[in-house]
Design an enzyme around this catalytic site. Structure first.
Site, short mmCIF file in Angstrom:
data_model
loop_
_atom_site.label_atom_id
_atom_site.label_comp_id
_atom_site.label_asym_id
_atom_site.label_seq_id
_atom_site.Cartn_x
_atom_site.Cartn_y
_atom_site.Cartn_z
N CYS A 1 28.90 36.23 39.72
CA CYS A 1 29.74 37.42 39.76
C CYS A 1 30.24 37.71 38.35
O CYS A 1 30.60 36.79 37.61
CB CYS A 1 30.93 37.21 40.69
SG CYS A 1 31.96 38.71 40.84
N GLY B 1 29.66 37.19 44.79
CA GLY B 1 29.38 38.48 44.18
C GLY B 1 30.34 39.58 44.58
O GLY B 1 31.12 39.43 45.52
N GLU B 2 30.28 40.66 43.83
CA GLU B 2 31.12 41.83 44.11
C GLU B 2 30.20 42.89 44.76
O GLU B 2 29.40 43.52 44.08
CB GLU B 2 31.73 42.33 42.80
CG GLU B 2 32.41 43.67 42.85
CD GLU B 2 33.41 43.84 43.98
OE1 GLU B 2 34.36 43.06 44.10
OE2 GLU B 2 33.22 44.78 44.79
N CYS C 1 29.22 35.45 56.76
CA CYS C 1 29.76 35.82 55.46
C CYS C 1 28.59 35.85 54.47
O CYS C 1 27.97 34.83 54.18
CB CYS C 1 30.80 34.77 55.06
SG CYS C 1 31.48 35.00 53.43
N HIS D 1 45.69 40.02 46.05
CA HIS D 1 46.10 38.78 45.38
C HIS D 1 47.26 38.93 44.39
O HIS D 1 47.65 37.97 43.73
CB HIS D 1 44.93 38.09 44.67
CG HIS D 1 43.72 37.92 45.52
ND1 HIS D 1 43.78 37.74 46.89
CD2 HIS D 1 42.40 37.90 45.21
CE1 HIS D 1 42.55 37.62 47.37
NE2 HIS D 1 41.70 37.71 46.39
N CYS E 1 37.32 36.60 38.28
CA CYS E 1 38.69 36.31 38.74
C CYS E 1 38.97 34.84 38.43
O CYS E 1 38.12 33.97 38.66
CB CYS E 1 38.83 36.61 40.23
SG CYS E 1 38.46 38.32 40.62
N GLU F 1 24.77 31.41 48.79
CA GLU F 1 25.31 30.81 50.00
C GLU F 1 25.60 31.84 51.07
O GLU F 1 26.05 32.93 50.77
CB GLU F 1 26.65 30.19 49.66
CG GLU F 1 26.60 28.74 49.40
CD GLU F 1 27.99 28.25 49.02
OE1 GLU F 1 28.15 27.91 47.85
OE2 GLU F 1 28.86 28.23 49.89
N1 SAH Z 1 33.96 40.00 45.28
C1 SAH Z 1 34.53 40.38 46.52
C2 SAH Z 1 33.97 39.64 47.70
C3 SAH Z 1 33.75 38.15 47.57
S1 SAH Z 1 35.13 37.09 47.42
C4 SAH Z 1 36.02 40.22 46.47
O1 SAH Z 1 36.53 39.65 45.54
O2 SAH Z 1 36.67 40.75 47.37
C5 SAH Z 1 35.72 36.89 49.07
C6 SAH Z 1 37.22 36.52 49.12
O3 SAH Z 1 37.43 35.14 48.80
C7 SAH Z 1 38.04 37.31 48.11
O4 SAH Z 1 39.22 37.79 48.69
C8 SAH Z 1 38.34 36.26 47.09
O5 SAH Z 1 39.42 36.63 46.32
C9 SAH Z 1 38.54 35.05 47.94
N2 SAH Z 1 38.57 33.79 47.18
C10 SAH Z 1 37.87 33.48 46.06
N3 SAH Z 1 38.16 32.22 45.66
C11 SAH Z 1 39.05 31.73 46.56
C12 SAH Z 1 39.74 30.48 46.68
N4 SAH Z 1 39.52 29.50 45.83
N5 SAH Z 1 40.60 30.32 47.73
C13 SAH Z 1 40.78 31.31 48.63
N6 SAH Z 1 40.16 32.52 48.56
C14 SAH Z 1 39.32 32.73 47.53
FE1 SF4 Z 2 35.19 35.99 42.99
FE2 SF4 Z 2 35.27 38.42 44.17
FE3 SF4 Z 2 36.52 37.99 41.83
FE4 SF4 Z 2 33.86 38.03 41.91
S1 SF4 Z 2 35.23 39.73 42.32
S2 SF4 Z 2 35.11 36.54 40.79
S3 SF4 Z 2 33.47 37.06 43.92
S4 SF4 Z 2 36.99 37.04 43.81
#
Ligand code: SAH
Ligand code: SF4
Length: 372
Positions: free
Chosen positions: A118, A165-166, A111, A222, A122, A90
C-alpha cells in the site's frame, strides 16, 4: 495473458465472436466459472476439445495459487495467495458470528485485498510497511472470492475490501471486480453486502457516490481532528478532515445509506475523551455508525492498544451524544488489521531461506498453520 475472470459476460461473448465462436459458448464458460465453480478449461466437459485448447492459449485460468492457509472451520481463516508474478496477498474468511456491523446474522464475510502493499503509509498499519508493489487486476480480486469459497466449501454472502491496499487507489479494477462479484451471472453478491473501506481518497469517494451500484462505504477515520489524523495518516495532509467529511456528506446524499467510520483505538494517540466526543459529533451529524477496534499490535511497530478501562470510557463518551457505536473485542478483532501481516512474515521467511533476511528467527507460517 489476461485472466478470464477479469471479463464480463458481454466482453467474453465479444472475445468469443473474435475467435469465431458462438455467444452461447461464452455463457457455458461463465456457467462453469461461477455456477459450477470449475476454473480449468480442461474440465469444462461440454466444450469441444479444440475450444478448450484455444482458451488455454488465450487466457490465464488460475491467477491465484494457495501458498498457505491458517485457521479452522469455526475461526477466522486466512489464505495467503501467490500471484502469477510471485507476489503475495492475503484474504481472510470470517465465520458467521462476529458480525462486523453488530447485527446477529449468519453472514460469512470475506476480507479481500485490492493491491500488493500500500502506498498510503499509515503509521500503524502492516500493509504499507514494505511500500506499494502493484495493483491487483479484476481477475485477481474476483479469484480471491472464488478460491476461498472453493477451499473452504462455504458460501460467502458478505464482502469487505479491508485487506491489503487502498481499494479506491485501484478504482477501475475494483469497480470491474465488484461488477462481476455482484452480477447475477457472476458471484451474485448483493451490492448492499459489499463494503469498500478507504483511508479517505476524496475524489474517488465522490466517484463511488456517482456510480450506480449501492455498495457500502467505510471510512478509516482513526482520528476525529486534523491534528490526530495528520500524525498517523499521511493521506490527511492531502485530503484534510473537512474535505473528507464533505465527501462523506455527498456520498450519504446520493446513496441514502449509512456510512461506517472505523476507528482503531491507539493508546495515547486517539483514545482521549475529547476525541471520543468529537467523533460522536461527526458521527451523529452524518447519521453514520462507528466501529471501534482496539489496536492490534504489529511486529516492528510500537503502537499499543489502550486498557479496557480506557476503551470503556471512550465508548461511553462516544455514545453520550447518541452516536451509534460498536466495539469489536471478540476473537475476530484482528481480522482486518492482520491483513498484511501474514504476507510480511512469509516474505521474511522466504528471504531467510535464501540467506538474505535479518528476520529469519520468525516462525514459518506453515508451522503455525497446522493445515496443508
Ligand atoms: N486501505 C483501506 C482498506 C484496508 S485497511 C483503509 O485503510 O481503509 C482495513 C482496516 O484495517 C482499516 O480501517 C485500517 O485502518 C485497519 N487497520 C490497519 N492496521 C490495523 C491494526 N494494526 N489494528 C487494527 N486495525 C488496523
Ligand atoms: Fe493500511 Fe489502509 Fe493505510 Fe494502506 S490506506 S496503509 S491499507 S490503513
Amino acid at each position: 495473458m489476461h485472466s478470464i475472470k477479469s471479463l464480463t459476460l458481454d466482453e467474453l461473448a465479444g472475445r468469443f465472436a473474435d475467435l469465431g465462436e458462438p455467444a452461447y459458448r461464452a455463457r457455458q464458460v461463465i456457467e462453469w466459472l461461477y455456477r459450477k465453480r470449475v476454473g480449468r478449461f480442461g474440465e469444462m466437459t461440454n466444450l469441444p476439445a479444440a475450444l478448450r485448447e484455444k482458451l488455454s492459449a488465450e487466457f490465464d485460468e488460475q491467477p491465484l495459487e494457495v501458498a498457505c492457509r491458517t485457521g479452522s472451520d469455526d475461526t477466522t481463516r486466512k489464505f495467503l495467495f501467490r500471484l502469477r508474478d510471485g507476489q503475495m496477498v492475503e484474504t481472510v474468511l470470517i465465520p458467521a458470528s462476529p458480525a462486523l456491523y453488530g447485527e446477529a446474522s449468519d453472514r460469512r464475510t470475506i476480507c479481500i485485498s485490492s493491491q500488493v502493499g500500500c502506498a498510503y503509509g499509515c503509521k500503524f498499519c502492516a500493509s504499507g510497511l514494505d511500500g506499494w508493489k502493484r495493483n491487483l487486476d479484476a481477475g485477481e480480486i474476483v479469484d480471491q472470492f472464488l478460491r476461498v469459497e472453493g477451499e473452504s466449501g462455504e458460501r460467502i454472502n458478505n464482502i469487505v475490501f479491508m485487506g491489503m491496499g487502498e481499494p479506491l487507489a485501484n478504482y477501475d479494477h475494483l469497480l470491474r471486480a465488484i461488477g462481476i462479484l455482484n452480477a447475477p451471472w457472476g458471484a451474485g453478491v448483493g451490492a448492499r453486502h459489499i463494503t469498500v473501506s478507504t483511508s479517505g481518497l476524496v475524489p474517488r469517494i465522490r466517484d463511488l457516490a456517482d456510480q450506480p451500484l449501492s455498495i457500502r462505504l467505510a471510512i478509516s477515520l482513526h482520528g476525529a481532528t486534523d491534528e490526530v489524523r495528520d500524525r498517523i495518516m499521511p493521506v490527511n495532509k492531502r485530503y484534510p478532515l473537512a474535505e473528507l467529511l464533505e465527501a462523506c456528506r455527498y456520498f450519504r446524499g446520493r446513496k441514502k445509506q449509512k456510512l461506517t467510520f472505523e476507528f482503531i483505538l491507539i493508546k495515547g494517540v486517539n483514545d482521549s475523551l475529547a476525541q471520543a466526543g468529537e467523533l460522536g459529533r461527526i458521527t451523529t451529524r452524518l447519521d453514520a455508525k462507528v466501529n471501534v477496534i482496539p489496536y492490534n499490535t504489529v511486529e516492528g511497530l510500537s503502537w499499543e492498544r489502550p486498557s479496557e478501562r480506557v476503551q470503556d470510557a471512550f465508548m461511553e463518551e462516544l455514545r453520550r451524544g447518541g452516536a451509534v457505536a460498536t466495539i469489536r473485542r471478540e476473537k475476530g478483532h484482528d481480522i482486518a488489521a492482520a491483513c498484511g501481516q501474514l504476507r510480511l512474515r512469509t516474505l521474511a521467511d522466504e528471504t531467510a531461506e535464501t540467506g538474505g533476511s535479518t528476520r529469519g528467527s520468525e516462525k514459518p507460517v506453515a508451522a503455525d498453520a497446522g493445515v496443508n
